[in-house]
Design an enzyme around this catalytic site. Structure first.
Site, mmCIF file in Angstrom:
data_model
loop_
_atom_site.group_PDB
_atom_site.id
_atom_site.type_symbol
_atom_site.label_atom_id
_atom_site.label_comp_id
_atom_site.label_asym_id
_atom_site.label_seq_id
_atom_site.Cartn_x
_atom_site.Cartn_y
_atom_site.Cartn_z
ATOM 1 N N ASP A 96 0.857 -1.181 0.000
ATOM 2 C CA ASP A 96 0.000 0.000 0.000
ATOM 3 C C ASP A 96 0.897 1.236 0.000
ATOM 4 O O ASP A 96 1.686 1.434 0.932
ATOM 5 C CB ASP A 96 -0.838 -0.042 1.293
ATOM 6 C CG ASP A 96 -2.191 0.593 1.143
ATOM 7 O OD1 ASP A 96 -2.261 1.656 0.533
ATOM 8 O OD2 ASP A 96 -3.172 0.026 1.673
ATOM 9 N N ASP A 198 -2.847 4.684 -2.271
ATOM 10 C CA ASP A 198 -3.803 5.272 -1.333
ATOM 11 C C ASP A 198 -4.206 6.706 -1.704
ATOM 12 O O ASP A 198 -3.351 7.502 -2.105
ATOM 13 C CB ASP A 198 -3.114 5.284 0.044
ATOM 14 C CG ASP A 198 -4.010 5.785 1.149
ATOM 15 O OD1 ASP A 198 -5.050 5.158 1.387
ATOM 16 O OD2 ASP A 198 -3.672 6.809 1.781
ATOM 17 N N GLU A 255 -6.800 3.990 -5.264
ATOM 18 C CA GLU A 255 -7.995 4.372 -4.524
ATOM 19 C C GLU A 255 -8.330 5.780 -4.981
ATOM 20 O O GLU A 255 -7.659 6.737 -4.615
ATOM 21 C CB GLU A 255 -7.713 4.357 -3.017
ATOM 22 C CG GLU A 255 -8.983 4.613 -2.225
ATOM 23 C CD GLU A 255 -8.725 5.112 -0.812
ATOM 24 O OE1 GLU A 255 -9.559 4.867 0.041
ATOM 25 O OE2 GLU A 255 -7.682 5.758 -0.575
ATOM 26 N N HIS A 328 -11.089 -2.215 4.574
ATOM 27 C CA HIS A 328 -10.799 -1.828 5.962
ATOM 28 C C HIS A 328 -11.419 -0.478 6.337
ATOM 29 O O HIS A 328 -11.252 -0.026 7.460
ATOM 30 C CB HIS A 328 -9.279 -1.783 6.156
ATOM 31 C CG HIS A 328 -8.651 -0.695 5.339
ATOM 32 N ND1 HIS A 328 -8.516 -0.772 3.964
ATOM 33 C CD2 HIS A 328 -8.159 0.508 5.682
ATOM 34 C CE1 HIS A 328 -7.972 0.336 3.514
ATOM 35 N NE2 HIS A 328 -7.739 1.138 4.542
ATOM 36 N N ASP A 329 -12.084 0.185 5.394
ATOM 37 C CA ASP A 329 -12.723 1.474 5.681
ATOM 38 C C ASP A 329 -14.245 1.371 5.711
ATOM 39 O O ASP A 329 -14.926 2.387 5.888
ATOM 40 C CB ASP A 329 -12.364 2.503 4.598
ATOM 41 C CG ASP A 329 -10.889 2.873 4.595
ATOM 42 O OD1 ASP A 329 -10.273 2.861 5.674
ATOM 43 O OD2 ASP A 329 -10.363 3.172 3.509
HETATM 44 C C1 GLC Z 1 -7.374 5.759 2.609
HETATM 45 C C2 GLC Z 1 -7.275 4.531 3.479
HETATM 46 C C3 GLC Z 1 -7.750 4.869 4.852
HETATM 47 C C4 GLC Z 1 -6.881 5.972 5.401
HETATM 48 C C5 GLC Z 1 -6.849 7.161 4.459
HETATM 49 C C6 GLC Z 1 -5.758 8.099 4.815
HETATM 50 O O1 GLC Z 1 -8.681 6.156 2.405
HETATM 51 O O2 GLC Z 1 -7.982 3.468 2.904
HETATM 52 O O3 GLC Z 1 -7.754 3.768 5.714
HETATM 53 O O4 GLC Z 1 -7.364 6.368 6.644
HETATM 54 O O5 GLC Z 1 -6.601 6.785 3.131
HETATM 55 O O6 GLC Z 1 -4.518 7.560 4.477
#
Ligand code: GLC
Length: 549
Positions: A96, A198, A255, A328-329
């Site tokens: 990641d 990310d 993402e 995980h979110d």
């Molecule tokens: C992304 C991750 C999340 C994190 C955020 C900040 O959305 O999936 O878990 O808190 O980025 O890095």
């Protein structure tokens, strides 16, 4: 087709996977120990959320050093062993890349904050205060509160899209970008099979920073609305591709919230920046724009079907779709898509069946294959997730009672998906011999890997059957997608077809018995069904996959 189109991926949250030291948090050795379990699920990609050195304010998404492993997870030798052991099982480890921000404890930020002339002075986003001393703009960070924090040493504010401990990097500085690419190449040389990138939509900031129209009682506007997908972002992303992924046998998934279907071709595919892109409309059905937990809209199955239809359509000719219903979110899918009194075992199979038979690469999130659901802790103090605190405070500010604010946390907290893996029915579900960092879900006595191994009708064995099905029926990888019964309010169904090969998935999202008409069914065999399947009838929460003879 590429290797990453033909396999399935498993998203692994290392902190909650398996603890081999008794510390209460999972570690790399724990992952190594369970590689055979992952292989038994037909997994070819394991995406591990960040394991780099971090103060863990956001569980690793606040990186202090991208070139070392956090001691709570183990050592670089453990990481090398993980790459090697995974390779033996034909599994690639995907890391990641946290590219939008670092931890405030990163050496770069420690230097940057010192004064306005040091070599890293321009590595973050610094701005002077407004004349009255207040923050440069009225932007609210994604975890709540102002997106700006004052730094006494520099006498300036720094921008943080997320928590105050996560300062945003200044991508406009080419030195920063080159350093970030160097990090990716360091891990490729070590053996990484690819990257999940990310929060990439935030890396390009607007040329001019200005206040936005407030969207809440706090007089602020979400930073998301002011900075996400700013024009010019693609220049950076193509540079990333040239410097990191081009010509290499790795794959990338970004993402990137809010990329429109007509822009997708620039983001993914042969000429795009990434191989795949996580898009969130089907998991954010109750939010039209920014995810504000205390302002959810009601949603219907028709909305879910439309979101999936749109993304299948958009990726038909552009890139490839990463199919997912959990990460995980997000809360657990059983709790998200089904009523509380639904048959959970059957509901978990509905999601699994769609996950493994849509067009794209399935991304399974840990625990989903064991059928976990959400939980409710009584007080906000029991939660660890930093965004739960921000959303709770915001809900109170918006005038909700404490009980109502907690109901939002119960429904949407990211901790729902972060409780420890349930390996067996021993204390702490076999996750740790110490005190788990987050309590184990109380359902662990029956929902655990060991018990589910032995039960032919378990969710785990259903997922294994789905993995075998995907391996045997190549039409699930290379076939076209056509939706069936589009207007049916209970059933979701689609056909996958390539030449003579044809498979049909039908699932029932409701607790009703639903009749349907499908002329060709008389010419089909049932390959999988969660209840004994009757032609033309779907039992409550039934899933089935049929094949044209
Ligand atoms: C992304 C991750 C999340 C994190 C955020 C900040 O959305 O999936 O878990 O808190 O980025 O890095």
């Amino acid at each position: 087709m590429k290797w990453w189109q033909k396999t399935a991926a498993f998203e692994l949250y290392p902190k909650s996977f398996l603890d081999t030291t008794g510390s209460g948090t999972g570690d790399l050795k724990g992952i190594i120990r369970k590689l055979d379990y992952l292989a038994s699920l037909g997994i070819g990609i394991v995406w591990i959320t960040p394991v780099f050195r971090s103060p863990m304010v956001d569980n690793g998404y606040d990186v202090a050093d991208y070139y070392s492993i956090d001691p709570s997870y183990g050592t670089m030798e453990d990481m090398d062993e993980l790459f090697a052991e995974a390779k033996k099982r034909n599994i690639r480890i995907v890391l990641d890349l946290v590219y939008n921000h670092t931890s405030e404890q990163n050496a770069w930020f420690i230097e940057s904050r010192r004064d306005r002339t040091n070599p890293k002075a321009d590595w973050y986003i610094w701005r002077d205060a407004k004349e009255d001393g207040s923050a440069p703009t009225n932007w609210r960070g994604i975890f709540g509160g102002s997106a700006w924090t004052w730094c006494e040493e520099r006498k300036q504010y720094y921008l943080h899209t997320f928590a105050e401990q996560q300062p945003d990097l200044n991508w406009a500085n080419p030195e920063v970008r080159q350093e970030l690419y160097r990090i990716a190449n360091f891990w490729i040389d070590k053996g990484a099979g690819g990257f999940r990138v990310d929060a990439i939509s935030y890396v390009r900031k607007p040329d001019v920073f200005k206040d936005g129209e407030p969207d809440g009682e706090d007089g602020m506007v979400s930073v998301h609305d002011m900075t996400a997908n700013t024009p010019g972002i693609l220049e950076y992303l193509y540079e990333f591709r040239q410097n990191v992924s081009e010509g290499k046998d790795i794959f990338t998934v970004s993402e990137a919230n809010g990329v429109k279907a007509n822009e997708l071709k620039y983001w993914v595919g042969e000429h795009g920046a990434f191989d795949m892109l996580f898009e969130f409309s089907h998991v954010n059905l109750e939010f039209k724009g920014v995810e504000t937990w205390c302002k959810p809209d009601p949603w219907k199955l028709a909305d879910l079907k439309k979101a999936l239809r749109d993304s299948q359509e958009a990726t038909k000719d552009n890139g490839w779709y990463p199919i997912f219903f959990e990460n995980h979110d997000k809360p657990r899918s059983i709790s998200h898509y089904f009523p509380e009194d639904a048959d959970k075992n059957a509901a978990a199979k509905v999601i699994g069946t769609v996950l493994y038979t849509l067009r794209g690469t399935p991304f399974l999130y840990q625990g989903q294959e064991l059928g976990y659901d959400n939980f409710k802790w009584d007080s906000i103090d029991c939660y660890n997730d930093i965004s739960s605190y921000g959303q709770y405070e915001f809900a109170l500010q918006e005038g909700l009672s404490e009980e109502e604010a907690m109901a939002c946390v119960h429904r949407f907290s990211r901790d729902n998906s972060r409780t420890p893996m349930q390996w067996d029915d021993s204390p702490n579900a076999g996750f740790t011999s110490g005190t788990p960092w987050l309590p184990v879900h109380e359902g662990y006595r029956t929902e655990n890997a060991e018990a589910e191994e032995k039960d032919p009708s378990s969710v785990l064995n259903w997922y294994r059957a789905l993995a075998s099905l995907r391996a045997e029926e190549t039409v699930l990888t290379d076939g076209s997608f056509t939706e069936l019964f589009e207007d049916d309010p209970y059933l979701y169904a689609f056909r996958r077809k390539n030449g003579d090969a044809e498979l049909i998935t039908i699932v029932n999202f409701s607790g009703n018995t639903v009749k349907y008409g499908l002329a060709e069914e008389s010419d089909c065999d049932v390959l999988l069904s969660s209840f004994p399947h009757e032609t033309g009838v779907m039992k409550p929460y039934e899933s089935c996959v049929i094949k044209k003879r």
